[in-house]
Design a protein around this motif. Structure first.
Motif, mmCIF file in Angstrom:
data_model
loop_
_atom_site.group_PDB
_atom_site.id
_atom_site.type_symbol
_atom_site.label_atom_id
_atom_site.label_comp_id
_atom_site.label_asym_id
_atom_site.label_seq_id
_atom_site.Cartn_x
_atom_site.Cartn_y
_atom_site.Cartn_z
ATOM 1 N N LEU A 65 0.813 -1.217 0.000
ATOM 2 C CA LEU A 65 0.000 0.000 0.000
ATOM 3 C C LEU A 65 0.850 1.273 0.000
ATOM 4 O O LEU A 65 0.461 2.320 0.533
ATOM 5 C CB LEU A 65 -0.999 -0.011 1.169
ATOM 6 C CG LEU A 65 -1.932 -1.238 1.205
ATOM 7 C CD1 LEU A 65 -3.000 -1.062 2.277
ATOM 8 C CD2 LEU A 65 -2.566 -1.523 -0.142
ATOM 9 N N ALA B 22 -4.800 3.699 2.155
ATOM 10 C CA ALA B 22 -5.502 2.509 2.653
ATOM 11 C C ALA B 22 -7.004 2.713 2.579
ATOM 12 O O ALA B 22 -7.501 3.840 2.468
ATOM 13 C CB ALA B 22 -5.087 2.218 4.101
ATOM 14 N N SER C 39 -7.446 -3.360 5.547
ATOM 15 C CA SER C 39 -6.495 -2.653 4.690
ATOM 16 C C SER C 39 -5.671 -1.665 5.514
ATOM 17 O O SER C 39 -4.455 -1.527 5.324
ATOM 18 C CB SER C 39 -7.254 -1.920 3.577
ATOM 19 O OG SER C 39 -6.419 -1.051 2.857
ATOM 20 N N HIS D 285 -3.040 -3.507 7.413
ATOM 21 C CA HIS D 285 -1.978 -3.928 6.508
ATOM 22 C C HIS D 285 -1.031 -2.759 6.224
ATOM 23 O O HIS D 285 0.199 -2.929 6.226
ATOM 24 C CB HIS D 285 -2.601 -4.436 5.208
ATOM 25 C CG HIS D 285 -1.629 -5.063 4.266
ATOM 26 N ND1 HIS D 285 -1.241 -6.380 4.353
ATOM 27 C CD2 HIS D 285 -0.960 -4.556 3.202
ATOM 28 C CE1 HIS D 285 -0.388 -6.663 3.389
ATOM 29 N NE2 HIS D 285 -0.194 -5.561 2.671
ATOM 30 N N PRO E 202 -3.212 -7.004 1.149
ATOM 31 C CA PRO E 202 -4.111 -7.189 2.291
ATOM 32 C C PRO E 202 -4.926 -8.471 2.156
ATOM 33 O O PRO E 202 -5.419 -8.795 1.078
ATOM 34 C CB PRO E 202 -5.019 -5.950 2.226
ATOM 35 C CG PRO E 202 -4.172 -4.911 1.542
ATOM 36 C CD PRO E 202 -3.358 -5.670 0.544
#
Length: 411
Positions: A274, A284, A300, A303, A345
């Motif tokens: 990301l 994200a 997300s 992650h 993710p």
């Protein structure tokens, strides 16, 4: 200088902040433009939030409050009613709050600004400009505020999962729903959701139907609907129209930062960690694509936090990347770039199609090399299908763009 600034206090931003504190990052600041943090779920009274991330089913309001409490308990600094208006030449964020204006610098920044539904003006629906026309987000805010502006009889435009959320909100507010209209041949939500709505609320679903005009002054009085197959038009009396789905990321800060956007998602291009195209800047949640459920957005954010912590602790060079592109009828994939073998993710890529597809064979290719092929059980517009990440080990980091396509396609 702050360690990390997170722009956006919804599920992705708050989950990211909590995870950063768990990774030992001491100074984490969340900025949110709303009066209270928590994001869109804050206005959702119905159940269905938190199953994937919190391992429990909560109402949207309880889910948002839970994340705020967890963030505060973790020592996250949350500033509500704080708008990020732009970027200074040195990379600082320009902040406007009720009591002051200032510039803030951080070692890393995470954009978690979410997405929004396109309003009527962006959908180019003709007719008069009366009161009573909403998006799902605006509707839910007004219902949460017990606003008298909600009408008595509504038409919902769209039949995605969030469209049925709008239905539940309207029912909760005591509004009769005349029907739901979609230009597609069937709804795009989970079968159990659609069947349950039809049986419990007796709301008709008009497929292959377009809303072509809104009439009435000062408030909506009726809408015109067109059967896209037969060409016939008819009018439906209503005083409320709710436009649902048709998402676009809130990417204004991404644009002004000069980030490269993905043409499919219309959000910033990110790799599997990301990372955006600017060093130290991450993204994200539903800023990356519109729109996944709140708990997927939160995962997300978690992650991204792990990647941010590695960046702060190791200061490795910002990696080069290989973009991923989709070939029609595939619309987008997220994440949409590769810069290593780090998994995305939930260890899967999210893939969208513009068509209903039953058991399509998907190919992932880099130039003339087949990286992966396999079948997806089904694809539904407005819903993501998962692709495994096992093929990342086959990517040539110095090679050409990666193509995702149906197996029958060759370019």
């Amino acid at each position: 200088m702050t360690d990390v600034i997170i722009v956006g206090g919804g599920p992705a931003g708050l989950a990211c902040a909590i995870e950063l504190r768990r990774h030992g990052i001491p100074d984490v600041l969340v900025l949110d433009r709303e009066q209270k943090a928590g994001g869109i779920p804050r206005h959702c009274a119905h159940q269905g939030f938190g199953v994937r991330d919190l391992r429990r089913a909560l109402s949207g309001q309880a889910y948002a409050q839970r994340y705020v409490e967890l963030a505060q308990r973790a020592g996250v600094d949350i500033r509500a009613e704080t708008m990020v208006t732009g970027w200074s030449p040195d990379g600082s964020l320009e902040i406007t709050a009720p009591e002051s204006r200032e510039s803030l610098r951080a070692s890393a920044i995470v954009l978690a600004t979410g997405c929004r539904e396109r309003p009527r003006s962006a959908r180019l629906v003709p007719g008069s400009r009366p009161e009573g026309v909403f998006t799902t987000g605006l509707l839910q805010q007004l219902v949460a505020q017990r606003s008298p502006r909600i009408g008595t009889r509504a038409v919902i435009v769209g039949a995605e999962h969030v469209s049925f959320s709008a239905l539940l909100t309207l029912v909760h507010a005591g509004v009769k729903v005349a029907g739901m209209a979609t230009e597609l041949p069937r709804h795009q939500s989970l079968p159990a959701v659609a069947v349950g709505a039809a049986l419990r609320y007796r709301v008709p679903l008009w497929t292959r139907t377009a809303l072509t005009e809104i009439r009435g002054l000062p408030r909506v009085e009726e809408v015109e609907l067109r059967d896209l197959d037969a060409g016939r038009t008819r009018t439906v009396s209503c005083d409320t129209v709710v436009f649902t789905a048709d998402w676009i990321p809130d990417h204004e800060l991404s644009v002004t930062a000069g980030l490269e956007l993905d043409p499919g998602t219309r959000g910033p291009q990110v790799d599997t960690a990301l990372r955006t195209t600017h060093a130290g800047l991450f993204a994200a949640g539903n800023l990356l694509q519109g729109a996944e459920p709140a708990d997927v957005a939160a995962l997300s954010g978690r992650h991204a936090a792990a990647a941010v912590a590695r960046w702060l602790n190791e200061r490795n060079p910002w990696p080069d990347r290989v973009p991923i592109v989709c070939r029609p009828p595939l619309v987008w994939i997220s994440p949409n770039a590769v810069s290593g073998r780090e998994p995305p993710p939930r260890e899967r890529f999210a893939l969208r199609s513009s068509l209903f597809l039953a058991g399509p064979q998907i190919e992932i290719r880099q130039h003339d090399r087949l990286l992966w092929t396999g079948r997806v059980r089904r694809m539904v517009p407005g819903r993501s299908s998962g692709l495994p990440a096992s093929w990342l080990a086959e990517v040539d980091p110095h090679g050409s763009t990666i193509d995702v396509q149906l197996a029958a396609q060759r370019h």
